[in-house]
Design a protein around this motif. Sequence first.
Motif, PDB file in Angstrom:
ATOM      1  N   ILE A 105     -30.766 -75.237  11.025  1.00 25.92           N
ATOM      2  CA  ILE A 105     -30.499 -76.042   9.823  1.00 25.92           C
ATOM      3  C   ILE A 105     -29.227 -76.867   9.947  1.00 25.92           C
ATOM      4  N   GLY A 106     -28.633 -76.877  11.166  1.00 25.10           N
ATOM      5  CA  GLY A 106     -27.500 -77.754  11.422  1.00 25.10           C
ATOM      6  C   GLY A 106     -26.131 -77.180  11.139  1.00 25.10           C
ATOM      7  N   THR A 107     -26.057 -75.910  10.743  1.00 20.64           N
ATOM      8  CA  THR A 107     -24.747 -75.287  10.584  1.00 20.64           C
ATOM      9  C   THR A 107     -24.434 -74.490  11.852  1.00 20.64           C
ATOM     10  N   VAL A 108     -23.222 -73.965  11.939  1.00 22.99           N
ATOM     11  CA  VAL A 108     -22.811 -73.217  13.125  1.00 22.99           C
ATOM     12  C   VAL A 108     -23.589 -71.905  13.181  1.00 22.99           C
ATOM     13  N   HIS A 109     -24.169 -71.624  14.338  1.00 25.19           N
ATOM     14  CA  HIS A 109     -24.972 -70.417  14.545  1.00 25.19           C
ATOM     15  C   HIS A 109     -24.099 -69.176  14.421  1.00 25.19           C
ATOM     16  N   GLY A 110     -24.616 -68.151  13.752  1.00 24.29           N
ATOM     17  CA  GLY A 110     -23.862 -66.911  13.570  1.00 24.29           C
ATOM     18  C   GLY A 110     -23.459 -66.259  14.876  1.00 24.29           C
ATOM     19  N   GLY A 111     -24.276 -66.405  15.908  1.00 26.14           N
ATOM     20  CA  GLY A 111     -23.940 -65.832  17.205  1.00 26.14           C
ATOM     21  C   GLY A 111     -22.682 -66.431  17.808  1.00 26.14           C
ATOM     22  N   TRP A 112     -22.407 -67.691  17.493  1.00 25.26           N
ATOM     23  CA  TRP A 112     -21.193 -68.327  18.003  1.00 25.26           C
ATOM     24  C   TRP A 112     -19.952 -67.636  17.439  1.00 25.26           C
ATOM     25  N   TYR A 113     -19.974 -67.304  16.159  1.00 22.55           N
ATOM     26  CA  TYR A 113     -18.846 -66.570  15.575  1.00 22.55           C
ATOM     27  C   TYR A 113     -18.680 -65.230  16.294  1.00 22.55           C
ATOM     28  N   GLY A 114     -19.805 -64.586  16.624  1.00 21.08           N
ATOM     29  CA  GLY A 114     -19.752 -63.319  17.342  1.00 21.08           C
ATOM     30  C   GLY A 114     -19.090 -63.463  18.698  1.00 21.08           C
ATOM     31  N   ILE A 115     -19.433 -64.522  19.427  1.00 18.79           N
ATOM     32  CA  ILE A 115     -18.812 -64.764  20.739  1.00 18.79           C
ATOM     33  C   ILE A 115     -17.316 -64.961  20.584  1.00 18.79           C
ATOM     34  N   VAL A 116     -16.922 -65.792  19.639  1.00 21.79           N
ATOM     35  CA  VAL A 116     -15.494 -66.101  19.447  1.00 21.79           C
ATOM     36  C   VAL A 116     -14.716 -64.853  19.023  1.00 21.79           C
ATOM     37  N   LEU A 117     -15.246 -64.110  18.068  1.00 16.37           N
ATOM     38  CA  LEU A 117     -14.541 -62.912  17.608  1.00 16.37           C
ATOM     39  C   LEU A 117     -14.534 -61.821  18.671  1.00 16.37           C
ATOM     40  N   ASP A 118     -15.622 -61.648  19.401  1.00 19.35           N
ATOM     41  CA  ASP A 118     -15.643 -60.663  20.482  1.00 19.35           C
ATOM     42  C   ASP A 118     -14.609 -61.023  21.536  1.00 19.35           C
ATOM     43  N   ALA A 119     -14.470 -62.307  21.838  1.00 15.82           N
ATOM     44  CA  ALA A 119     -13.458 -62.747  22.799  1.00 15.82           C
ATOM     45  C   ALA A 119     -12.047 -62.439  22.299  1.00 15.82           C
ATOM     46  N   ALA A 120     -11.756 -62.788  21.048  1.00 15.54           N
ATOM     47  CA  ALA A 120     -10.412 -62.576  20.508  1.00 15.54           C
ATOM     48  C   ALA A 120     -10.070 -61.092  20.416  1.00 15.54           C
ATOM     49  N   MET A 121     -10.985 -60.313  19.859  1.00 14.19           N
ATOM     50  CA  MET A 121     -10.717 -58.880  19.685  1.00 14.19           C
ATOM     51  C   MET A 121     -10.719 -58.161  21.032  1.00 14.19           C
ATOM     52  N   GLY A 122     -11.651 -58.529  21.907  1.00 17.96           N
ATOM     53  CA  GLY A 122     -11.714 -57.907  23.222  1.00 17.96           C
ATOM     54  C   GLY A 122     -10.488 -58.196  24.061  1.00 17.96           C
ATOM     55  N   CYS A 123     -10.002 -59.426  24.006  1.00 17.22           N
ATOM     56  CA  CYS A 123      -8.786 -59.762  24.764  1.00 17.22           C
ATOM     57  C   CYS A 123      -7.563 -59.068  24.174  1.00 17.22           C
ATOM     58  N   ALA A 124      -7.524 -58.910  22.866  1.00 13.79           N
ATOM     59  CA  ALA A 124      -6.427 -58.143  22.265  1.00 13.79           C
ATOM     60  C   ALA A 124      -6.459 -56.717  22.801  1.00 13.79           C
ATOM     61  N   CYS A 125      -7.662 -56.146  22.901  1.00  9.52           N
ATOM     62  CA  CYS A 125      -7.792 -54.798  23.469  1.00  9.52           C
ATOM     63  C   CYS A 125      -7.358 -54.789  24.934  1.00  9.52           C
ATOM     64  N   MET A 126      -7.783 -55.799  25.694  1.00 10.12           N
ATOM     65  CA  MET A 126      -7.407 -55.861  27.107  1.00 10.12           C
ATOM     66  C   MET A 126      -5.901 -55.868  27.266  1.00 10.12           C
ATOM     67  N   SER A 127      -5.198 -56.511  26.344  1.00  6.79           N
ATOM     68  CA  SER A 127      -3.740 -56.603  26.456  1.00  6.79           C
ATOM     69  C   SER A 127      -3.046 -55.256  26.271  1.00  6.79           C
ATOM     70  N   CYS A 128      -3.805 -54.229  25.919  1.00  5.43           N
ATOM     71  CA  CYS A 128      -3.229 -52.900  25.708  1.00  5.43           C
ATOM     72  C   CYS A 128      -3.621 -51.879  26.776  1.00  5.43           C
ATOM     73  N   VAL A 129      -4.505 -52.244  27.695  1.00  5.75           N
ATOM     74  CA  VAL A 129      -4.930 -51.249  28.675  1.00  5.75           C
ATOM     75  C   VAL A 129      -3.888 -51.109  29.782  1.00  5.75           C
ATOM     76  N   PRO A 130      -3.783 -49.903  30.374  1.00  8.88           N
ATOM     77  CA  PRO A 130      -2.785 -49.679  31.420  1.00  8.88           C
ATOM     78  C   PRO A 130      -3.181 -50.326  32.751  1.00  8.88           C
TER      79      PRO A 130
END
Length: 153
Positions: free
Chosen positions: A63-88
């Motif tokens: 329908i021409g709006t941003v696909h919900g999966g795109w938000y999932g990719i962006v948020l998974d990247a942001a949250m996952g990288c934040a987690c990566m920044s804490c691993v030993p």
Amino acid sequence: MSTTGFSRDLLIGLSGEEYMRRMLDGRIAAPQMWATSNITLSDVAQGQITLHTAPLPAHGNIIGTVHGGWYGIVLDAAMGCACMSCVPEGATHTTLEYKVNIVRPAKIGAELIATGHVQHSGRSTLVANGEVRGRDDNRLYATGSTTCIVLQH
């Protein structure tokens, strides 16, 4: 010295935060999915990541709006990288589960900032949350939460 993909050899002698800082300065390449999703790493601190992004026409739904999966990719990247920044040193992580809540639709081309913040960093699990906000107006577009598992190599 940039790489074209992930290799466990990249982890030798690096904490997750150091790994992310090398990605920020270009010594380690960002995942190819980031180019497809129009994501750029813009800030790294232990437990906190900031990404810049803007949905492209290719990220639209039927329908021409941003696909919900795109938000999932962006948020998974942001949250996952934040987690990566804490691993030993020598460890990585992977997503066990994540949840996305879309608060309002973003327009194609909208300049957005995604942030990830670690809430819990343990020996075996990490918990983080994230937000996607407008770069200019700070309006909230989506939120997310994740649980990741630490992988010792």
